[in-house]
Design a protein around this motif. Structure first.
Motif, PDB file in Angstrom:
ATOM      1  N   GLU A 121     -47.126-156.239 -13.916  1.00 33.49           N
ATOM      2  CA  GLU A 121     -46.322-155.373 -12.707  1.00 33.49           C
ATOM      3  C   GLU A 121     -47.269-154.387 -11.995  1.00 33.49           C
ATOM      4  OE1 GLU A 121     -42.634-152.941 -12.590  1.00 33.49           O
ATOM      5  OE2 GLU A 121     -42.457-154.266 -13.942  1.00 33.49           O
ATOM      6  N   ARG A 122     -46.521-154.817 -11.167  1.00 37.64           N
ATOM      7  CA  ARG A 122     -47.274-153.870  -9.773  1.00 37.64           C
ATOM      8  C   ARG A 122     -47.423-151.998 -10.600  1.00 37.64           C
ATOM      9  NH1 ARG A 122     -46.605-155.493  -3.735  1.00 37.64           N
ATOM     10  NH2 ARG A 122     -44.023-155.683  -4.686  1.00 37.64           N
ATOM     11  N   LEU A 123     -48.597-151.504 -10.456  1.00 32.11           N
ATOM     12  CA  LEU A 123     -47.918-150.305 -10.834  1.00 32.11           C
ATOM     13  C   LEU A 123     -47.502-149.343  -9.332  1.00 32.11           C
ATOM     14  CD1 LEU A 123     -51.507-149.312 -12.556  1.00 32.11           C
ATOM     15  CD2 LEU A 123     -49.093-149.570 -13.632  1.00 32.11           C
ATOM     16  N   HIS A 124     -48.117-149.820  -8.187  1.00 26.28           N
ATOM     17  CA  HIS A 124     -47.245-148.905  -6.779  1.00 26.28           C
ATOM     18  C   HIS A 124     -46.935-149.808  -5.875  1.00 26.28           C
ATOM     19  CE1 HIS A 124     -47.467-145.511  -4.789  1.00 26.28           C
ATOM     20  NE2 HIS A 124     -48.330-146.195  -3.566  1.00 26.28           N
ATOM     21  N   ARG A 125     -46.503-149.836  -5.376  1.00 23.36           N
ATOM     22  CA  ARG A 125     -46.116-150.962  -4.285  1.00 23.36           C
ATOM     23  C   ARG A 125     -45.616-149.833  -2.489  1.00 23.36           C
ATOM     24  NH1 ARG A 125     -40.520-152.668  -5.477  1.00 23.36           N
ATOM     25  NH2 ARG A 125     -40.275-150.044  -6.465  1.00 23.36           N
ATOM     26  N   PRO A 126     -47.368-149.738  -1.861  1.00 21.87           N
ATOM     27  CA  PRO A 126     -46.809-148.582  -0.462  1.00 21.87           C
ATOM     28  C   PRO A 126     -46.017-149.133   0.035  1.00 21.87           C
ATOM     29  CG  PRO A 126     -49.179-149.854  -1.139  1.00 21.87           C
ATOM     30  CD  PRO A 126     -48.409-150.457  -2.022  1.00 21.87           C
ATOM     31  N   GLY A 127     -45.701-148.049   1.167  1.00 26.94           N
ATOM     32  CA  GLY A 127     -44.714-148.033   1.567  1.00 26.94           C
ATOM     33  C   GLY A 127     -43.467-147.840   0.947  1.00 26.94           C
ATOM     34  N   HIS A 128     -43.091-148.090   0.226  1.00 28.72           N
ATOM     35  CA  HIS A 128     -42.167-148.354  -0.283  1.00 28.72           C
ATOM     36  C   HIS A 128     -41.666-147.176  -1.988  1.00 28.72           C
ATOM     37  CE1 HIS A 128     -38.729-149.386  -4.009  1.00 28.72           C
ATOM     38  NE2 HIS A 128     -37.988-150.176  -3.177  1.00 28.72           N
ATOM     39  N   ASP A 129     -42.978-146.893  -2.640  1.00 28.02           N
ATOM     40  CA  ASP A 129     -42.551-145.860  -3.830  1.00 28.02           C
ATOM     41  C   ASP A 129     -43.152-144.661  -3.179  1.00 28.02           C
ATOM     42  OD1 ASP A 129     -41.778-147.703  -5.643  1.00 28.02           O
ATOM     43  OD2 ASP A 129     -44.475-148.032  -6.341  1.00 28.02           O
ATOM     44  N   ALA A 130     -43.086-143.761  -3.294  1.00 28.60           N
ATOM     45  CA  ALA A 130     -43.255-142.176  -3.157  1.00 28.60           C
ATOM     46  C   ALA A 130     -45.169-141.995  -3.590  1.00 28.60           C
ATOM     47  CB  ALA A 130     -42.260-141.148  -3.885  1.00 28.60           C
ATOM     48  N   VAL A 131     -45.960-141.229  -3.368  1.00 28.70           N
ATOM     49  CA  VAL A 131     -47.024-140.761  -3.273  1.00 28.70           C
ATOM     50  C   VAL A 131     -46.863-139.568  -3.529  1.00 28.70           C
ATOM     51  CG1 VAL A 131     -48.000-141.780  -0.812  1.00 28.70           C
ATOM     52  CG2 VAL A 131     -47.280-139.396  -0.617  1.00 28.70           C
ATOM     53  N   LEU A 132     -48.052-139.838  -4.711  1.00 29.63           N
ATOM     54  CA  LEU A 132     -48.317-137.592  -5.224  1.00 29.63           C
ATOM     55  C   LEU A 132     -48.557-136.790  -4.068  1.00 29.63           C
ATOM     56  CD1 LEU A 132     -50.695-139.038  -8.388  1.00 29.63           C
ATOM     57  CD2 LEU A 132     -48.038-138.169  -7.917  1.00 29.63           C
ATOM     58  N   ASP A 133     -47.996-135.757  -4.173  1.00 33.53           N
ATOM     59  CA  ASP A 133     -48.810-134.647  -3.234  1.00 33.53           C
ATOM     60  C   ASP A 133     -50.110-133.674  -4.111  1.00 33.53           C
ATOM     61  OD1 ASP A 133     -48.988-132.443  -1.584  1.00 33.53           O
ATOM     62  OD2 ASP A 133     -48.125-131.940  -3.225  1.00 33.53           O
ATOM     63  N   VAL A 134     -51.426-133.831  -3.161  1.00 35.61           N
ATOM     64  CA  VAL A 134     -52.440-133.452  -3.826  1.00 35.61           C
ATOM     65  C   VAL A 134     -53.059-132.643  -2.873  1.00 35.61           C
ATOM     66  CG1 VAL A 134     -54.934-134.044  -5.130  1.00 35.61           C
ATOM     67  CG2 VAL A 134     -53.124-136.134  -4.695  1.00 35.61           C
TER      68      VAL A 134
ATOM     69  N   HIS B 210     -51.249-142.926  -0.662  1.00 35.69           N
ATOM     70  CA  HIS B 210     -50.741-144.700  -1.039  1.00 35.69           C
ATOM     71  C   HIS B 210     -52.384-144.637  -2.181  1.00 35.69           C
ATOM     72  CE1 HIS B 210     -46.924-145.133  -0.039  1.00 35.69           C
ATOM     73  NE2 HIS B 210     -46.951-144.726   1.059  1.00 35.69           N
ATOM     74  N   ALA B 211     -52.891-145.158  -1.845  1.00 32.68           N
ATOM     75  CA  ALA B 211     -54.369-145.506  -2.583  1.00 32.68           C
ATOM     76  C   ALA B 211     -55.306-144.736  -3.994  1.00 32.68           C
ATOM     77  CB  ALA B 211     -55.904-145.373  -1.989  1.00 32.68           C
ATOM     78  N   VAL B 212     -54.201-142.775  -3.954  1.00 33.90           N
ATOM     79  CA  VAL B 212     -55.031-142.109  -4.567  1.00 33.90           C
ATOM     80  C   VAL B 212     -53.296-142.270  -5.117  1.00 33.90           C
ATOM     81  CG1 VAL B 212     -54.536-140.265  -5.336  1.00 33.90           C
ATOM     82  CG2 VAL B 212     -55.771-140.297  -3.202  1.00 33.90           C
ATOM     83  N   THR B 213     -52.338-142.019  -5.388  1.00 38.34           N
ATOM     84  CA  THR B 213     -50.828-142.230  -6.888  1.00 38.34           C
ATOM     85  C   THR B 213     -51.457-143.525  -6.930  1.00 38.34           C
ATOM     86  OG1 THR B 213     -50.134-141.164  -4.509  1.00 38.34           O
ATOM     87  CG2 THR B 213     -48.454-142.690  -6.084  1.00 38.34           C
ATOM     88  N   ALA B 214     -51.769-145.265  -6.553  1.00 39.32           N
ATOM     89  CA  ALA B 214     -51.822-146.124  -7.365  1.00 39.32           C
ATOM     90  C   ALA B 214     -53.266-145.883  -8.044  1.00 39.32           C
ATOM     91  CB  ALA B 214     -52.271-147.367  -6.460  1.00 39.32           C
ATOM     92  N   LEU B 215     -54.576-145.484  -7.790  1.00 34.68           N
ATOM     93  CA  LEU B 215     -55.720-144.844  -8.888  1.00 34.68           C
ATOM     94  C   LEU B 215     -55.523-143.985  -9.923  1.00 34.68           C
ATOM     95  CD1 LEU B 215     -58.579-145.120  -5.719  1.00 34.68           C
ATOM     96  CD2 LEU B 215     -58.295-146.599  -7.313  1.00 34.68           C
ATOM     97  N   THR B 216     -54.342-142.915  -9.337  1.00 33.19           N
ATOM     98  CA  THR B 216     -54.115-142.345 -10.400  1.00 33.19           C
ATOM     99  C   THR B 216     -53.206-142.991 -11.764  1.00 33.19           C
ATOM    100  OG1 THR B 216     -54.291-140.099  -8.662  1.00 33.19           O
ATOM    101  CG2 THR B 216     -53.224-139.836 -10.730  1.00 33.19           C
ATOM    102  N   LYS B 217     -51.945-143.772 -10.535  1.00 27.61           N
ATOM    103  CA  LYS B 217     -51.122-144.824 -11.692  1.00 27.61           C
ATOM    104  C   LYS B 217     -52.000-145.297 -12.589  1.00 27.61           C
ATOM    105  CE  LYS B 217     -47.820-144.714  -9.266  1.00 27.61           C
ATOM    106  NZ  LYS B 217     -46.276-145.252  -8.321  1.00 27.61           N
ATOM    107  N   MET B 218     -53.367-146.220 -11.617  1.00 27.36           N
ATOM    108  CA  MET B 218     -54.285-146.360 -12.698  1.00 27.36           C
ATOM    109  C   MET B 218     -55.543-146.671 -13.670  1.00 27.36           C
ATOM    110  SD  MET B 218     -56.475-149.786 -10.541  1.00 27.36           S
ATOM    111  CE  MET B 218     -57.337-148.601  -9.761  1.00 27.36           C
ATOM    112  N   LEU B 219     -55.482-145.124 -13.459  1.00 28.72           N
ATOM    113  CA  LEU B 219     -56.474-144.539 -14.574  1.00 28.72           C
ATOM    114  C   LEU B 219     -55.409-143.755 -16.213  1.00 28.72           C
ATOM    115  CD1 LEU B 219     -58.397-142.202 -12.621  1.00 28.72           C
ATOM    116  CD2 LEU B 219     -59.091-143.799 -13.602  1.00 28.72           C
TER     117      LEU B 219
END
Length: 88
Positions: free
Chosen positions: A3-16, A28-37
């Protein structure tokens, strides 16, 4: 299929909280990469020159640490070393 970890435009992004905020696509890339790690212990980020891979990587390391002290190891070509040092 996973299953996809993050859906850009749909899921919220992390506040860094960094000095230079990420652009929307980078956030969105930061959020997806963080979830991936967190969930898969690694992954790849690939992008054209000028897409903000350095900024996105730095933000991902920071977000993944979640406020705790951390170390990260960066492998980069010699010509990018000064850029990394400047941006960190």
């Amino acid at each position: 299929m996973r299953e996809r970890l993050h859906r850009p435009g749909h899921d919220a992004v992390l506040d860094v909280p960094l000095k230079r905020p990420s652009l929307p696509a980078q956030a969105h890339a930061v959020t997806a990469l963080t979830k991936m790690l967190t969930e898969r212990n690694g992954g790849f980020m690939v992008g054209e020159c000028g897409t903000g891979k350095t900024q996105t990587s730095l933000a991902t390391f920071h977000a993944h640490a979640n406020g705790k002290p951390y170390r990260c190891l960066v492998f980069c070509p010699k010509q990018l070393l000064e850029k990394w040092q400047r941006e960190v």
